[in-house]
Design a protein around this motif. Structure first.
Motif, PDB file in Angstrom:
ATOM      1  N   PRO A 189       0.849  -1.196   0.000  1.00  0.00           N
ATOM      2  CA  PRO A 189       0.000   0.000   0.000  1.00  0.00           C
ATOM      3  C   PRO A 189       0.883   1.244   0.000  1.00  0.00           C
ATOM      4  O   PRO A 189       2.103   1.162   0.151  1.00  0.00           O
ATOM      5  CB  PRO A 189      -0.783  -0.133   1.302  1.00  0.00           C
ATOM      6  N   LYS A 190       0.264   2.413  -0.138  1.00  0.00           N
ATOM      7  CA  LYS A 190       1.027   3.665  -0.190  1.00  0.00           C
ATOM      8  C   LYS A 190       1.224   4.280   1.184  1.00  0.00           C
ATOM      9  O   LYS A 190       1.842   5.346   1.301  1.00  0.00           O
ATOM     10  CB  LYS A 190       0.321   4.660  -1.114  1.00  0.00           C
ATOM     11  N   VAL A 191       0.680   3.625   2.223  1.00  0.00           N
ATOM     12  CA  VAL A 191       0.756   4.180   3.581  1.00  0.00           C
ATOM     13  C   VAL A 191       1.175   3.093   4.564  1.00  0.00           C
ATOM     14  O   VAL A 191       1.110   1.899   4.262  1.00  0.00           O
ATOM     15  CB  VAL A 191      -0.608   4.754   4.020  1.00  0.00           C
ATOM     16  N   ASP A 192       1.615   3.531   5.747  1.00  0.00           N
ATOM     17  CA  ASP A 192       1.901   2.582   6.820  1.00  0.00           C
ATOM     18  C   ASP A 192       0.606   1.988   7.360  1.00  0.00           C
ATOM     19  O   ASP A 192      -0.471   2.574   7.230  1.00  0.00           O
ATOM     20  CB  ASP A 192       2.625   3.285   7.969  1.00  0.00           C
ATOM     21  N   SER A 193       0.731   0.834   7.988  1.00  0.00           N
ATOM     22  CA  SER A 193      -0.406   0.194   8.637  1.00  0.00           C
ATOM     23  C   SER A 193      -0.165   0.166  10.138  1.00  0.00           C
ATOM     24  O   SER A 193       0.962   0.344  10.603  1.00  0.00           O
ATOM     25  CB  SER A 193      -0.580  -1.242   8.113  1.00  0.00           C
ATOM     26  N   GLY A 194      -1.227  -0.044  10.888  1.00  0.00           N
ATOM     27  CA  GLY A 194      -1.112  -0.106  12.335  1.00  0.00           C
ATOM     28  C   GLY A 194      -1.970  -1.225  12.889  1.00  0.00           C
ATOM     29  O   GLY A 194      -3.079  -1.470  12.406  1.00  0.00           O
TER      30      GLY A 194
END
Length: 271
Positions: A189-194
């Motif tokens: 994906p283009k963003v971090d995950s949490g």
């Protein structure tokens, strides 16, 4: 002539193609999968439902736990892959849309935990659905887009504190566990995950009208820049009540407990 995409053939041991319209990003990091599986306590219930297992990277570690693992998956290719590669899940792979499915058809009124690497495009909806069936869900954990996971766990006073923060924290202890980089997914994906964990509170029944509580929270945050006196104007509350100091605040300034207190003040007058 346009070439047709090759269809999934379980007997070739193919990998499932991630589908953009389903928001699929398949987890490929074994260590992260193991850590997510370890977020649940597996105590006080004996059934776990994984949402969107994909190719079963997390499922593999869940199956090592002392619990009856079920998976719910809307993608036909993934379902076929799981049937071929995880025969121990026989009769526990449910080809359904979690958001539309009545879980009582599978579990009755039993307690169960929910876990998953949730598709970003429906992750908030999954949480809202979980809240609807909170009587059955003592634990919930999984992976979200980082900013969504942070928002759910955020405390009052923050600009990112919102509807999900209040509604979740009224019933659950919310804990942000760790951040996951894009590189552990395919496609990334283009963003971090949490990853977060929600643990239902021992006394999770509110001392106010719960339907009204949901209504008040949503109305307040739908006009979050206004004071509560203005955002709740459509409730037609009496002037003497609207003079209460709590109505001077904006919604992000109130904790979930203060929203409960507010709902109690409004209850006698709400239609």
């Amino acid at each position: 002539m346009k070439k047709r995409k090759p269809q999934y053939n379980p007997h070739r041991g193919d990998q499932v193609r991630a589908k953009k319209h389903l928001g699929q990003h398949f987890l490929k990091d074994e260590n992260v999968a193991s850590k997510i599986a370890d977020t649940l306590s597996y105590s006080g219930y004996n059934k776990v439902l994984e949402i969107g297992p994909g190719m079963g990277v997390l499922t593999k570690y869940l199956l090592q736990k002392d619990a009856e693992i079920h998976v719910i998956e809307i993608d036909t290719e993934s379902v076929e892959y799981l049937k071929e590669n995880y025969p121990q899940l026989e009769n526990r792979i449910h080809e359904k849309d979690f958001l539309k499915f009545d879980l009582s058809e599978i579990f009755g009124e039993e307690q169960l935990a929910i876990i998953g690497n949730f598709p970003y495009n429906i992750s908030s909806q999954i949480v809202f659905k979980m809240l609807e069936i909170r009587e059955q869900i003592p634990e919930f954990s999984g992976m979200f887009q980082k900013e969504v996971a942070k928002r759910i766990c955020e405390k009052a006073g923050s600009k990112t504190y919102g509807i999900l923060s209040v509604l979740v924290q009224a019933f659950y202890e919310a804990e942000y566990l760790f951040t996951v980089p894009p590189s552990v997914f395919n496609p990334p994906p283009k963003v971090d995950s949490g990853v977060l964990k929600l643990t239902r509170k021992p006394d999770f029944h509110l001392k106010c009208n719960e339907k009204l509580f949901f209504r008040v929270v949503k109305m307040a945050f739908n006009q979050r820049r206004k004071t509560l006196r203005n955002s709740l104007k459509s409730l037609n509350l009496p002037d003497n009540l609207r003079e209460d100091a709590i109505f001077d605040f904006r919604p992000e300034q109130l904790s979930f407990q203060q929203f409960i207190d507010l709902t109690l003040k409004i209850e006698p007058y709400a239609v």
